[in-house]
Motif scaffolding. Sequence first.
Motif, short mmCIF file in Angstrom:
data_model
loop_
_atom_site.label_atom_id
_atom_site.label_comp_id
_atom_site.label_asym_id
_atom_site.label_seq_id
_atom_site.Cartn_x
_atom_site.Cartn_y
_atom_site.Cartn_z
N THR A 129 0.82 -1.20 0.00
CA THR A 129 0.00 0.00 0.00
C THR A 129 0.86 1.26 0.00
N LEU A 130 0.53 2.16 -0.93
CA LEU A 130 1.19 3.46 -1.00
C LEU A 130 0.21 4.52 -0.52
N ILE A 131 0.62 5.33 0.44
CA ILE A 131 -0.21 6.42 0.93
C ILE A 131 0.42 7.74 0.49
N ILE A 132 -0.27 8.47 -0.39
CA ILE A 132 0.21 9.77 -0.87
C ILE A 132 -0.53 10.85 -0.10
N THR A 133 0.21 11.64 0.65
CA THR A 133 -0.43 12.64 1.51
C THR A 133 0.38 13.93 1.52
N ASP A 134 -0.03 14.90 2.33
CA ASP A 134 0.67 16.19 2.44
C ASP A 134 1.39 16.29 3.78
N ILE A 135 2.50 16.98 3.78
CA ILE A 135 3.28 17.13 5.01
C ILE A 135 2.57 18.04 6.02
N ASP A 136 1.76 18.98 5.54
CA ASP A 136 0.87 19.79 6.38
C ASP A 136 1.58 20.40 7.60
N THR A 137 2.67 21.12 7.36
CA THR A 137 3.41 21.71 8.47
C THR A 137 2.65 22.87 9.12
N THR A 138 2.84 23.00 10.43
CA THR A 138 2.18 24.07 11.20
C THR A 138 3.17 24.73 12.15
N ARG A 139 2.76 25.92 12.62
CA ARG A 139 3.59 26.68 13.57
C ARG A 139 2.68 27.33 14.60
N MET A 140 3.17 27.41 15.85
CA MET A 140 2.36 27.97 16.92
C MET A 140 2.28 29.48 16.81
N VAL A 141 1.05 30.01 16.98
CA VAL A 141 0.82 31.47 16.99
C VAL A 141 -0.12 31.79 18.14
N GLU A 142 -0.13 33.07 18.51
CA GLU A 142 -1.05 33.53 19.55
C GLU A 142 -2.08 34.45 18.93
N ASN A 143 -3.35 34.28 19.34
CA ASN A 143 -4.37 35.21 18.84
C ASN A 143 -4.40 36.46 19.71
N GLU A 144 -5.35 37.31 19.46
CA GLU A 144 -5.42 38.59 20.18
C GLU A 144 -5.63 38.40 21.68
N LYS A 145 -6.25 37.30 22.06
CA LYS A 145 -6.51 37.04 23.48
C LYS A 145 -5.37 36.25 24.15
N GLY A 146 -4.32 36.02 23.41
CA GLY A 146 -3.17 35.33 23.97
C GLY A 146 -3.26 33.83 23.96
N LYS A 147 -4.30 33.27 23.30
CA LYS A 147 -4.43 31.82 23.23
C LYS A 147 -3.57 31.26 22.10
N GLU A 148 -2.93 30.12 22.41
CA GLU A 148 -2.03 29.52 21.43
C GLU A 148 -2.77 28.55 20.51
N ARG A 149 -2.36 28.52 19.26
CA ARG A 149 -2.88 27.54 18.32
C ARG A 149 -1.84 27.33 17.22
N TYR A 150 -2.00 26.23 16.49
CA TYR A 150 -1.05 25.93 15.42
C TYR A 150 -1.70 26.22 14.06
N ASN A 151 -1.09 27.14 13.33
CA ASN A 151 -1.56 27.50 12.00
C ASN A 151 -0.64 26.91 10.93
N SER A 152 -1.16 26.77 9.72
CA SER A 152 -0.33 26.28 8.62
C SER A 152 0.81 27.25 8.35
N CYS A 153 1.94 26.69 7.92
CA CYS A 153 3.11 27.53 7.66
C CYS A 153 4.02 26.85 6.65
N GLU A 154 4.99 27.59 6.16
CA GLU A 154 5.99 27.01 5.26
C GLU A 154 6.76 25.92 5.99
N VAL A 155 7.28 24.98 5.25
CA VAL A 155 8.02 23.87 5.84
C VAL A 155 9.25 24.37 6.59
N SER A 156 9.86 25.41 6.09
CA SER A 156 11.08 25.95 6.72
C SER A 156 10.82 26.50 8.12
#
Length: 656
Positions: A490-517
Amino acid sequence: MYISNIKMRNFRLLNDTVLDLKKDLSLLIGRNNSGKTSFLVLFEKFYNNGGFNYNDFSLSLRKKLNNINEDTDINEFSIRMVLEIEYNEEDNLDYLSEFILDLDPDVNTVKIAFECAIDKKNLLKDLINIDKNDVENYIMKNINRYLQESIYVFENDKDLENDGRHKLIKKDINVVKKIINFQIIHAKRNVSSSEENKIGKKILSSLTTKYFNSKNKSSNDLFGDINKLIIKMDNSLDATYENFFGTFLQKSKEFLDLKNLKVISNLQSKELLEYSSQVVYGFDNNHLPEHLNGLGFMNILYLLLQIEISKDNFHNDKKDINLLFIEEPEAHTHPQMQYIFAREIEKILKGINSLQTVITTHSSHIVSQCDFENIRYMKKKEDNDGFENTEIRNFHTALSEKYKSEEEFKFVKQYLTIQSAELFFANKIIFIEGTTEKMLLPYFINKFDKEMMAKDLSYIPLSSQNITILEVGANAKAFHAFLDFLEIKTLIITDIDTTRMVENEKGKERYNSCEVSQAQNTSNSTIKFYLKAPEGITSTLFVDWLKNLISGSLEDYSDSIKVVYQTEEKNYHGRSFEDAFININIETIKKKKDILQGLKNKGKIDVINDIYELTEKILDKKSDFASSLLYLSLADEEVEWEIPSYIRGGLSWIAK
């Protein structure tokens, strides 16, 4: 009372194989040459004294058989089928009591062994006169002369071994047939839609007559009026025959010196009716003969008639166990008819007590409509010496044991629809991420095949291989136990889907999509599962794992499952299929931007150099973009899209 399981040994691919049967319907499936037909043939040969030959012995035995000598343990060569019959206190044991050895009330199982053994003594005696170089050929051609079929009842499996065989009690096939009624409908059904095929031309008509006569064979009243007419016809024909054959009879009487030689009419009503019924179709009086019907319709009609005849046989014989084998009901039928057959078959089979039905099939449409608890999956496995043996696995039981998550197991069962049930019969599988890959993968495969065939004449094109391609999105992880169960590459072709942590205006952390670098994580659960991501996103182990993920240096999940995702190419590492594709095809995209669909802000294509930013700015509808890419590849001779390296690598892996 029912047959709970059947153990098979030394017959073709069924070298050491066990099938556990449902009380009602068992669906026997597997890829081509996995042993489905062999199972039916084995049962039929033992039940109907069909006779065995050299080709029936497992390949693993033949070398030993060709070197048979006085020290050979001949018991190891016996072709064997063992039936285990379970019963309870409510069953009628008049005939089964012949096979009950243990009177313990807690024991409710009877074991019957059918055995085809080699007469070693006589074979060795005859081999003395055969040249050593001709022994193998002699055995191959004459082994059937030295085969002896026997039936035994026994208590323990050890009784079948040399030290316990004195405990075996011999039985006759006729005694077995008092318990078991066996009927089989083969796949090679003699139906034809060709006027030229005289053999299969009126098979349905003759079958309807056979069914009619079998249903009414004890009814004299039904044929009473017909017989009265036939007597009148006989009297009329007698006078006609006397006149017509007069000269012939006179010469014959003189030549043979016979006085009372006559030709008389002797019509029989049931013989007269033998070919009198005809299957037609059409409207009102505009009937068309059966052979003008499609093969699919004829096959289903034939199949249903055969089932009704078998049911009638079961009903009249009133045996304790009724076995019906149906081989490949999908023959000649289109998918919709297969779907209907699968949906209705259990209703059709109702009404016969103690009826156990085994259906063998290659049809994903039939599988998708059946209860998965009925599925028995046949899988070939190689032993240490390279010989193949077929295992038969209880799909539902084996898979439920592999899944720790009931939610995942439920999802997989529901996902196995008409399309994805093809997984059972595939030689290889490709899981893809989404619509874009689904549209373009056939193009990539075709392009890859052409390139490989130009380099290697022995290359087998992927497009000609039995590969099932399924769009599973982010759910490939849920199939892990199913893939382990099937053991299919079985071959699974998928995306690397890299993310990076950011803070919103209220200071809550979440991971948004970002460049692989800039990656600190991946949102792709399939990658995390199959490539064994450590717990704790901020841990040193996870950070190291992520670096190895980006560099492509992680180990595969297994030898049979490979996950591929974007890699660095032309100084850029894509995050998704779209930006990886745009990166390597940017010059062609610039040339064709005005006619490409699914894009917005087309003016920025020539301005923005950062591929990640460019993809974000210009991509509008992914499906329209993919469709447009495919259209251009087929319609515009100037366009030949490059295959992203991670997809090319995956195709290379699964092609080997």
